[in-house]
Design a protein around this motif. Structure first.
Motif, PDB file in Angstrom:
ATOM      1  N   GLN A 124      12.690  90.981 -58.377  1.00 25.76           N
ATOM      2  CA  GLN A 124      13.584  90.210 -59.254  1.00 25.76           C
ATOM      3  C   GLN A 124      14.853  90.987 -59.622  1.00 25.76           C
ATOM      4  OE1 GLN A 124      13.102  86.975 -60.428  1.00 25.76           O
ATOM      5  NE2 GLN A 124      11.482  86.954 -58.886  1.00 25.76           N
ATOM      6  N   ARG A 125      14.707  92.302 -59.855  1.00 29.68           N
ATOM      7  CA  ARG A 125      15.822  93.070 -60.421  1.00 29.68           C
ATOM      8  C   ARG A 125      16.005  94.453 -59.804  1.00 29.68           C
ATOM      9  NH1 ARG A 125      18.806  89.169 -62.990  1.00 29.68           N
ATOM     10  NH2 ARG A 125      17.394  87.809 -64.115  1.00 29.68           N
ATOM     11  N   GLY A 126      15.341  94.701 -58.672  1.00 31.95           N
ATOM     12  CA  GLY A 126      15.513  95.999 -58.006  1.00 31.95           C
ATOM     13  C   GLY A 126      15.084  97.174 -58.862  1.00 31.95           C
ATOM     14  N   TYR A 127      14.091  96.973 -59.727  1.00 34.37           N
ATOM     15  CA  TYR A 127      13.732  97.983 -60.720  1.00 34.37           C
ATOM     16  C   TYR A 127      12.436  98.704 -60.332  1.00 34.37           C
ATOM     17  CZ  TYR A 127      13.957 100.115 -65.364  1.00 34.37           C
ATOM     18  OH  TYR A 127      14.093 100.995 -66.405  1.00 34.37           O
ATOM     19  N   GLY A 128      12.548  99.980 -59.992  1.00 35.90           N
ATOM     20  CA  GLY A 128      11.367 100.774 -59.656  1.00 35.90           C
ATOM     21  C   GLY A 128      11.744 102.186 -59.280  1.00 35.90           C
TER      22      GLY A 128
ATOM     23  N   LYS B  57       4.094 107.863 -49.711  1.00 32.42           N
ATOM     24  CA  LYS B  57       5.091 107.336 -50.643  1.00 32.42           C
ATOM     25  C   LYS B  57       4.375 106.726 -51.840  1.00 32.42           C
ATOM     26  CE  LYS B  57       9.197 104.395 -50.770  1.00 32.42           C
ATOM     27  NZ  LYS B  57      10.180 103.613 -49.979  1.00 32.42           N
ATOM     28  N   ILE B  58       4.748 107.167 -53.025  1.00 33.95           N
ATOM     29  CA  ILE B  58       4.176 106.662 -54.271  1.00 33.95           C
ATOM     30  C   ILE B  58       5.266 105.847 -54.949  1.00 33.95           C
ATOM     31  CG2 ILE B  58       2.927 107.304 -56.371  1.00 33.95           C
ATOM     32  CD1 ILE B  58       2.968 110.231 -55.276  1.00 33.95           C
ATOM     33  N   THR B  59       5.052 104.536 -55.086  1.00 35.28           N
ATOM     34  CA  THR B  59       6.064 103.651 -55.659  1.00 35.28           C
ATOM     35  C   THR B  59       5.536 103.049 -56.951  1.00 35.28           C
ATOM     36  OG1 THR B  59       6.824 103.101 -53.415  1.00 35.28           O
ATOM     37  CG2 THR B  59       7.529 101.634 -55.194  1.00 35.28           C
ATOM     38  N   LEU B  60       6.420 102.925 -57.924  1.00 38.24           N
ATOM     39  CA  LEU B  60       6.063 102.316 -59.205  1.00 38.24           C
ATOM     40  C   LEU B  60       7.151 101.305 -59.550  1.00 38.24           C
ATOM     41  CD1 LEU B  60       3.858 102.848 -61.495  1.00 38.24           C
ATOM     42  CD2 LEU B  60       5.668 104.142 -62.646  1.00 38.24           C
ATOM     43  N   THR B  61       6.764 100.051 -59.710  1.00 39.92           N
ATOM     44  CA  THR B  61       7.758  98.994 -59.959  1.00 39.92           C
ATOM     45  C   THR B  61       7.692  98.531 -61.417  1.00 39.92           C
ATOM     46  OG1 THR B  61       6.275  97.160 -59.499  1.00 39.92           O
ATOM     47  CG2 THR B  61       7.375  98.167 -57.601  1.00 39.92           C
ATOM     48  N   GLY B  62       8.646  97.690 -61.797  1.00 42.73           N
ATOM     49  CA  GLY B  62       8.723  97.183 -63.169  1.00 42.73           C
ATOM     50  C   GLY B  62       7.631  96.201 -63.545  1.00 42.73           C
ATOM     51  N   GLY B  63       6.820  95.777 -62.569  1.00 42.07           N
ATOM     52  CA  GLY B  63       5.682  94.906 -62.858  1.00 42.07           C
ATOM     53  C   GLY B  63       6.039  93.428 -62.952  1.00 42.07           C
ATOM     54  N   TYR B  64       5.002  92.634 -63.234  1.00 42.20           N
ATOM     55  CA  TYR B  64       5.160  91.173 -63.263  1.00 42.20           C
ATOM     56  C   TYR B  64       5.764  90.738 -64.586  1.00 42.20           C
ATOM     57  CZ  TYR B  64       2.108  91.647 -59.238  1.00 42.20           C
ATOM     58  OH  TYR B  64       1.579  92.019 -58.037  1.00 42.20           O
TER      59      TYR B  64
ATOM     60  N   HIS C 298       6.053 117.186 -56.443  1.00 35.90           N
ATOM     61  CA  HIS C 298       6.324 115.759 -56.237  1.00 35.90           C
ATOM     62  C   HIS C 298       5.724 114.917 -57.360  1.00 35.90           C
ATOM     63  CE1 HIS C 298       8.399 115.898 -52.409  1.00 35.90           C
ATOM     64  NE2 HIS C 298       7.539 116.807 -51.995  1.00 35.90           N
ATOM     65  N   LEU C 299       4.525 115.264 -57.788  1.00 34.59           N
ATOM     66  CA  LEU C 299       3.911 114.487 -58.875  1.00 34.59           C
ATOM     67  C   LEU C 299       4.678 114.695 -60.178  1.00 34.59           C
ATOM     68  CD1 LEU C 299       0.057 114.758 -58.211  1.00 34.59           C
ATOM     69  CD2 LEU C 299       1.662 112.951 -57.561  1.00 34.59           C
ATOM     70  N   ASP C 300       5.087 115.922 -60.444  1.00 26.98           N
ATOM     71  CA  ASP C 300       5.887 116.175 -61.650  1.00 26.98           C
ATOM     72  C   ASP C 300       7.149 115.313 -61.639  1.00 26.98           C
ATOM     73  OD1 ASP C 300       4.117 117.987 -62.673  1.00 26.98           O
ATOM     74  OD2 ASP C 300       5.241 119.771 -62.059  1.00 26.98           O
ATOM     75  N   ARG C 301       7.824 115.267 -60.495  1.00 23.10           N
ATOM     76  CA  ARG C 301       9.050 114.479 -60.433  1.00 23.10           C
ATOM     77  C   ARG C 301       8.756 112.989 -60.557  1.00 23.10           C
ATOM     78  NH1 ARG C 301      13.004 115.233 -55.435  1.00 23.10           N
ATOM     79  NH2 ARG C 301      11.300 114.099 -54.438  1.00 23.10           N
ATOM     80  N   PHE C 302       7.634 112.537 -59.968  1.00 22.28           N
ATOM     81  CA  PHE C 302       7.245 111.131 -60.071  1.00 22.28           C
ATOM     82  C   PHE C 302       7.051 110.730 -61.533  1.00 22.28           C
ATOM     83  CE2 PHE C 302       3.785 107.962 -60.277  1.00 22.28           C
ATOM     84  CZ  PHE C 302       4.409 106.913 -59.623  1.00 22.28           C
ATOM     85  N   TYR C 303       6.318 111.560 -62.290  1.00 18.07           N
ATOM     86  CA  TYR C 303       6.103 111.240 -63.708  1.00 18.07           C
ATOM     87  C   TYR C 303       7.407 111.331 -64.502  1.00 18.07           C
ATOM     88  CZ  TYR C 303       1.069 110.880 -63.175  1.00 18.07           C
ATOM     89  OH  TYR C 303      -0.173 110.451 -62.808  1.00 18.07           O
ATOM     90  N   PHE C 304       8.261 112.281 -64.119  1.00 21.33           N
ATOM     91  CA  PHE C 304       9.573 112.383 -64.771  1.00 21.33           C
ATOM     92  C   PHE C 304      10.394 111.106 -64.529  1.00 21.33           C
ATOM     93  CE2 PHE C 304      14.122 113.342 -64.278  1.00 21.33           C
ATOM     94  CZ  PHE C 304      14.421 113.777 -65.555  1.00 21.33           C
ATOM     95  N   SER C 305      10.450 110.652 -63.268  1.00 19.23           N
ATOM     96  CA  SER C 305      11.202 109.429 -62.942  1.00 19.23           C
ATOM     97  C   SER C 305      10.633 108.236 -63.716  1.00 19.23           C
ATOM     98  CB  SER C 305      11.129 109.134 -61.442  1.00 19.23           C
ATOM     99  OG  SER C 305      11.797 110.113 -60.678  1.00 19.23           O
ATOM    100  N   ALA C 306       9.306 108.144 -63.755  1.00 18.80           N
ATOM    101  CA  ALA C 306       8.657 107.025 -64.454  1.00 18.80           C
ATOM    102  C   ALA C 306       9.040 107.030 -65.935  1.00 18.80           C
ATOM    103  CB  ALA C 306       7.146 107.109 -64.289  1.00 18.80           C
ATOM    104  N   GLN C 307       8.982 108.202 -66.531  1.00 20.42           N
ATOM    105  CA  GLN C 307       9.283 108.319 -67.964  1.00 20.42           C
ATOM    106  C   GLN C 307      10.748 107.967 -68.222  1.00 20.42           C
ATOM    107  OE1 GLN C 307      10.901 111.714 -69.046  1.00 20.42           O
ATOM    108  NE2 GLN C 307      11.458 110.523 -70.870  1.00 20.42           N
ATOM    109  N   GLN C 308      11.634 108.450 -67.360  1.00 17.12           N
ATOM    110  CA  GLN C 308      13.053 108.143 -67.507  1.00 17.12           C
ATOM    111  C   GLN C 308      13.317 106.638 -67.446  1.00 17.12           C
ATOM    112  OE1 GLN C 308      16.005 110.293 -67.820  1.00 17.12           O
ATOM    113  NE2 GLN C 308      14.348 111.512 -68.668  1.00 17.12           N
ATOM    114  N   MET C 309      12.551 105.939 -66.615  1.00 17.51           N
ATOM    115  CA  MET C 309      12.765 104.505 -66.424  1.00 17.51           C
ATOM    116  C   MET C 309      11.888 103.660 -67.338  1.00 17.51           C
ATOM    117  SD  MET C 309      15.158 104.485 -64.262  1.00 17.51           S
ATOM    118  CE  MET C 309      15.237 102.858 -63.524  1.00 17.51           C
ATOM    119  N   ARG C 310      11.206 104.314 -68.276  1.00 16.17           N
ATOM    120  CA  ARG C 310      10.343 103.632 -69.246  1.00 16.17           C
ATOM    121  C   ARG C 310       9.205 102.869 -68.574  1.00 16.17           C
ATOM    122  NH1 ARG C 310      14.646 104.496 -72.734  1.00 16.17           N
ATOM    123  NH2 ARG C 310      16.631 103.710 -71.996  1.00 16.17           N
TER     124      ARG C 310
END
Lengths: 271, 271
Positions: free
Chosen positions: B28-32, B91-98, B50-62
């Motif tokens: 919907q909004r290219g958010y992930g 590849k570990i991807t985390l999106t904005g959800g439904y 890589h995991l540290d950066r993944f959690y950092f990115s997730a936290q930054q993007m709420r």
């Protein structure tokens, strides 16, 4: 929350089962476009303009659309018949498709959803927060809303309702709407470059042309602060008065006459 | 093309059936966000980083991540066991959800995919094309690759292999890699701000520290044109010599000594 039917590529499917494989380029690379139109009393408003812009966005992004314009209009009509939602929003999305290498554009996926749209009463009093940013490829209706989704907490912190994008103090647009001012001299002004050419924006310029002086040019933040009126426009929002920018009241701090006149004029042609 | 297993939210599913409903905020909004690591001989390299950066990115993007770091590492280990691909990219991807309203962040969807990775031989001779652009939120590994996907034809037209982003002639990074120069005086220089902090970038700075003078600061395009060597770094690419920028040869126009030394050093610790 998701009911009725969604059109997916070549078939109408139950809404809850409309899914894309995770290799789609929207999920992998945020790559896709969309358009959004509304239906009022079972009539799709400005369908031609929305479809034209949809094909324009697709072409700009090098995405092919399988159905031609007449076929797409027929699909939308059929979706409206199946869902039977007289007042609704219809979103047509086109993604980069199932990319083999996760980067190159593939055969796009086409998604058409319809949702009930509560047509808002005549809203007044939007508070904007200026923010230095330009949408990437602003003339294209891409799915890239990374910044405004991310900036939601900033709006709350600043008691603002939406962002007002500018570059070097030159205002372009809001994340999902166009921005206009009425100057002290009564001229209607809106940016022409670096913005999405809104369908409601076009309606406003057409409706206003016989009655107001119009200038399509950049507006500075200082000019907006000093404007007699300001408002935004979009398909869902119609026209809404901007009564404050960065906490400063605009004009009288209430909806202005020109804004009110335009709201009425658009409301009339949409019923 | 999609084989084996994918981890989706809370289960390992057959890869071909891993799908997200169209209401996901990536569509919907290219958010992930995402991260990408490689496995060599069945060993996940720099997993912690890589995991540290993944959690950092997730936290930054709420975006909330349900599994904690140890649980996520265990999921990756189990995925590697099930897929049995000794040399791979994960590849570990985390999106904005439904999202209910198509705009607000919801409960994120977590996707972990694994694909065979043909470890490239020692590549040399990348040609870059400078382009004025900054990634949105450059310190975060978002899924936003709208510009580089869109600009693929420009690379072909200019006989270039990749873009080199700059802002007012100050180089930041490439779309999917960091950029370094070796100055005429032998100093290794790479930007510190407005870039993604690459895991390979960090390895290079650590490996080089005892042997070279290092400066983390902006590099201008003119400085890059005049550099003795230039190279890029990334998880998939390791280190690759940049032999031309905007059609101008860099240094001797072939791989330089420092680049070669770093390639060897990284290759060794990765085997």
């Amino acid at each position: 929350m998701v009911k009725g039917y969604i059109f997916l590529n070549d078939a109408f499917v139950e809404a809850q089962s409309a899914a894309l494989h995770v290799t789609d380029l929207a999920i992998q690379r945020g790559y896709g476009i969309f358009d959004f139109l509304k239906t009022v009393n079972g009539r799709a408003l400005s369908l031609d303009d929305h479809l034209d812009r949809f094909y324009f966005s697709a072409q700009q992004m090098r995405l092919s659309v399988r159905p031609d314009k007449a076929e797409l209009a027929a699909i939308i009509t059929e979706l409206m018949r199946k869902n039977d939602l007289p007042d609704s929003g219809i979103k047509i999305t086109l993604t980069g498709g199932y990319s083999q290498d996760g980067f190159s554009i593939a055969e796009p996926n086409l998604i058409i959803t319809q949702q009930p749209l509560v047509l808002t009463d005549h809203l007044t009093g939007l508070r904007l927060l200026s923010y230095e940013h330009s949408r990437q490829l602003p003339h294209v209706k891409t799915i890239d809303y990374l910044m405004p989704v991310w900036l939601q907490p900033l709006l709350a912190e600043n008691s603002a309702d939406d962002l007002l994008y500018h570059r070097n103090s030159y205002i372009t647009e809001c994340p999902r709407s166009n921005f206009f001012v009425v100057t002290a001299g009564g001229t209607l002004v809106t940016a022409a470059d670096g913005v999405l050419k809104g369908v409601t924006r076009k309606k406003i310029l057409d409706l206003a042309a016989p009655h107001f002086r119009i200038e399509e040019r950049p507006v500075t933040l200082d000019e907006a602060y000093a404007a007699r009126e300001a408002f935004i426009s979009s398909t869902t929002k119609n026209v809404i008065a901007v009564t404050a920018i960065d906490g400063r009241p605009i004009g009288t701090g209430a909806e202005g006459e020109v804004t009110r006149w335009l709201w009425d004029a658009i409301w009339k042609i949409e019923q």
